[in-house]
Design an enzyme around this catalytic site. Structure first.
Site, PDB file in Angstrom:
ATOM      1  N   GLU A   1      52.735  91.157  91.065  1.00  0.00           N
ATOM      2  CA  GLU A   1      53.207  89.853  90.399  1.00  0.00           C
ATOM      3  C   GLU A   1      51.884  88.929  90.357  1.00  0.00           C
ATOM      4  O   GLU A   1      50.950  89.476  90.707  1.00  0.00           O
ATOM      5  CB  GLU A   1      54.206  89.092  91.146  1.00  0.00           C
ATOM      6  CG  GLU A   1      54.019  88.939  92.742  1.00  0.00           C
ATOM      7  CD  GLU A   1      55.252  88.407  93.473  1.00  0.00           C
ATOM      8  OE1 GLU A   1      56.186  88.827  93.229  1.00  0.00           O
ATOM      9  OE2 GLU A   1      55.044  87.928  94.333  1.00  0.00           O
TER      10      GLU A   1
ATOM     11  N   HIS B   1      57.361  82.874  95.924  1.00  0.00           N
ATOM     12  CA  HIS B   1      56.509  83.415  97.034  1.00  0.00           C
ATOM     13  C   HIS B   1      55.268  82.622  97.028  1.00  0.00           C
ATOM     14  O   HIS B   1      54.813  81.948  96.034  1.00  0.00           O
ATOM     15  CB  HIS B   1      56.140  84.766  96.501  1.00  0.00           C
ATOM     16  CG  HIS B   1      57.126  85.725  96.734  1.00  0.00           C
ATOM     17  ND1 HIS B   1      57.301  86.952  95.716  1.00  0.00           N
ATOM     18  CD2 HIS B   1      58.336  85.819  97.498  1.00  0.00           C
ATOM     19  CE1 HIS B   1      58.265  87.707  96.111  1.00  0.00           C
ATOM     20  NE2 HIS B   1      58.884  87.321  97.094  1.00  0.00           N
TER      21      HIS B   1
END
Lengths: 290, 377
Positions: free
Chosen positions: A209, A247
């Protein structure tokens, strides 16, 4: 074979009497994990799901066979709890806890490494070797034994990838959640290296990511050393600059942590990038056939 | 939590790092008044929140209070990084002998703080910065911190000698102490100025505190909430989820960050997501009801898509919260949900009884296809 954990793994659960620790102990036992002890200070002598609870890691180690620990303790005490496990001689630590201050994580990582031990996490769903050992929080039924290694930066993406492979009849050697924080105990290159050396693993699926440079650096490793096919799936293409996408480590500012760097690095390393989760199984099948 | 530059400078001052004489002005009149008090040319910097490395705000210099007034009027009309300028930091414009740019970042690869210093502005990419022969850099031991001999070596690496090298090293070490004390993800001087007299002052400074460490600084709790610009994102924070506003019309709710990013990526191929939202672990019926109501607040929504995994999350509890809101608030737009994991059958039943279109297969792309089919009906 598998990496990190297998049928010989004997697990201790730190924070076993907490809500999350107790529920996940139940799921881990159901999945066949051999949990020999739990630790919660002040609760020594009690039992959770039949597992004996001790006041300290040292006391647990004195009475039970343990080679791995999993932590469900609050963020503020993770540093001490990891140090306690290391000081007692444990060599594999799976740190599930989210929202640990990054400065603490840097110290935990340094301490673990200086003792020749391995840290997985934090902010990880854990590690599972289907059919043998489940350490963490993942839904067990989405995983099945087979030839694919999975490494992800996200719990839910690990479920999606394993689940759709399982639905297509493709099983997994081991799934490792690296964790979604800016600093993780064991990174992508080290995990690729473990899978590279595991004879049972034929293909590795990597979920990456935005944020950090793990994917860029791993691409160089793949080009130079990886002897097995790697398939990538990347998330965070639609993200707001400067916003953390759930996150702590998933953020980009200008070129820093940007998706383009990662896609480019994988492309240059010849790594196929699945455009959607549904494409992953197709790429894996192709790679398995060779 | 990102700090305003004047706040970063205040914390640096507590560690002994001086900055130019100055104050914060809320109006052009105040800016002119501060310029008059300083009695020298001033620099006026709009105070906006921006992640370190982001596009720097415009600044202006003024030689007289009248000029300061005029320039401030222009600056207060500006919108920078999506924020209306409300405050200016008005500081003495320093005579510059040399400028040193210093940044301390978290190096994920090394698992340690990375300290970079250069006479030129630093690259936003660590690898690029480290590869430059104009940059002095090193990692700090997470336990010992940056030692003074290490900081002196960096100063020498930039060509400073004698007293100047010692003074520069001292300021770099004080920056490190501030970074460490406040559990920062990033800290820096942009730049540190050496005056012709040989003094070092932080002309520019930045500091970002780790949100995960805010429990150590209860005095910042309220402030950190008020710093979130988007009211929906702020509400998300208070109910314990991450909400990021996007510019579309399909509401998104996911039980994890990875699947959340995948979902907005996939929806964007055919339509426009209104938001990114991930709950993290530990959802409850009440939290999911709050989350539904939060997502529904965005005007003009055409539908809501949920992507739920029951790993650590009890999704059957969450489902109750979702259908409760559909019933109580008479939600009339389509709600489509993919739910997989522990308690999935129970979750499906609750959702279907509440009028939700349920998808029971795993690939999110197929679930998104179903969403668009439902929306086109």
């Amino acid at each position: 074979m598998s990496i990190l954990i297998d049928e010989k793994t004997r697990v201790m659960v730190q924070g076993i009497t907490g809500r999350m620790g107790a529920v996940q102990t139940m799921y881990m036992l159901k999945a066949g994990t051999k949990i020999t002890a739990g630790v919660t200070p002040g609760r020594g002598g009690s039992r959770v799901e039949g597992v004996p609870v001790y006041d300290s890691v040292e006391e647990a180690m004195a009475e039970q066979e343990i080679n791995t620990t999993v932590l469900f303790v609050p963020g503020a005490v993770c540093e001490e709890s990891c140090a306690e496990a290391i000081d007692a001689g444990l060599k594999l630590i799976v740190l599930i806890t989210e929202h640990i201050p990054t400065h603490d994580t840097m110290r935990i990582r340094a301490y673990v490494r200086s003792h020749g031990a391995t840290l997985i996490g934090p902010t990880t769903p854990g590690v599972i070797t289907p059919g043998k050992c489940r350490i963490g929080i993942m839904p067990t039924h989405l995983f099945t034994p087979g030839p694919v290694g999975i490494i992800t930066r996200s719990g839910t993406m690990s479920y999606e990838i394993a689940g759709l492979l399982t639905a297509e009849g493709v099983g997994q050697t081991t799934m490792v959640g690296m964790g979604g924080d800016p600093v993780v105990g064991t990174g992508l290159i080290e995990l690729l290296d473990l899978f590279n050396k595991d004879p049972e693993t034929k293909v590795v699926v990597v979920h990456g990511e935005i944020g950090g440079t793990q994917e860029e650096r791993a691409a160089a490793y793949i080009r130079q050393k990886m002897t097995k096919p790697v398939i990538a799936y990347m998330t965070g293409k639609v993200a707001l600059e400067g916003s953390r996408m759930g996150h702590a480590g998933a953020v980009f500012v200008r070129r820093r942590g940007a998706m383009e760097n990662k896609l480019k690095a994988f492309q240059e390393a010849g790594v196929p990038i699945a455009d959607s989760p549904g494409e992953i199984a197709g790429w894996v099948r192709k790679a398995l056939i060779g | 939590m990102i700090l305003y530059e004047h706040e970063a400078k205040k914390l640096l001052k507590e560690q002994g790092v001086p900055s130019p004489r100055g104050e914060v002005a809320k109006t052009p009149q105040e800016a002119a008044e501060i310029a008059r008090k300083i009695g020298k040319p001033v620099i006026m910097k709009p105070q906006i929140l921006i992640l370190p490395g982001g596009r720097a705000g415009d600044f202006q210099t003024a030689a007289t209070p009248e000029e300061a007034d005029r320039a401030a009027q222009g600056l207060y009309r500006k919108t920078l990084n999506g924020q209306q300028v409300a405050e200016l930091l008005v500081e003495e414009s320093l005579p510059v002998q040399k400028e040193v740019h210093v940044a301390i970042r978290v190096d994920g690869a090394a698992g340690a703080p990375l300290i970079l210093a250069s006479l030129d502005p630093l690259s936003d990419l660590d690898e690029e910065a480290k590869a430059s022969n104009k940059v002095a850099w090193r990692h700090a031991d997470p336990f010992r911190g940056l030692q003074s001999h290490e900081a002196r070596k960096m100063a020498k690496g930039l060509g400073f000698t004698g007293d100047a090298a010692v003074k520069l090293a001292d300021q770099i070490q004080r920056l490190y102490k501030t970074y460490s004390q406040w559990n920062a993800l990033a800290a820096g001087f942009n730049p540190l100025v050496m005056t012709p007299e040989g003094n070092f002052l932080a002309a520019g400074a930045f500091l970002e505190i780790d949100d995960s460490a805010l429990f150590r600084f209860p005095q910042l709790r309220e402030l950190s909430l008020s710093r979130i610009q988007d009211p929906l994102a702020r509400e998300g924070k208070t109910i314990g989820v991450t909400y990021v506003g996007l510019d579309g019309d399909i509401g998104v709710i996911c039980t994890g960050a990875g699947i959340g990013m995948a979902t907005v990526d996939l929806i964007s191929k055919r339509g426009r997501p209104a938001n990114f939202l991930e709950t993290g672990g530990g959802i409850t019926e009440k939290q999911m009801a709050d989350v539904m109501r939060l997502v529904l607040k965005k005007p003009g929504l055409k539908g809501v898509f949920l992507n739920m995994y029951g790993g650590i999350n009890p999704i059957h509890e969450g489902a109750k919260g979702v259908v409760k809101v559909i019933r109580e608030d008479r939600v009339s737009i389509p709600v489509v949900a993919k739910a997989i994991g522990n308690f999935q059958e129970e979750t499906w039943k609750i959702l279907e009884e509440g009028g939700v279109t349920v998808i029971k297969t795993i690939p999110t792309d197929r679930a998104v296809d179903e969403l668009f089919k439902r929306l086109e009906k």
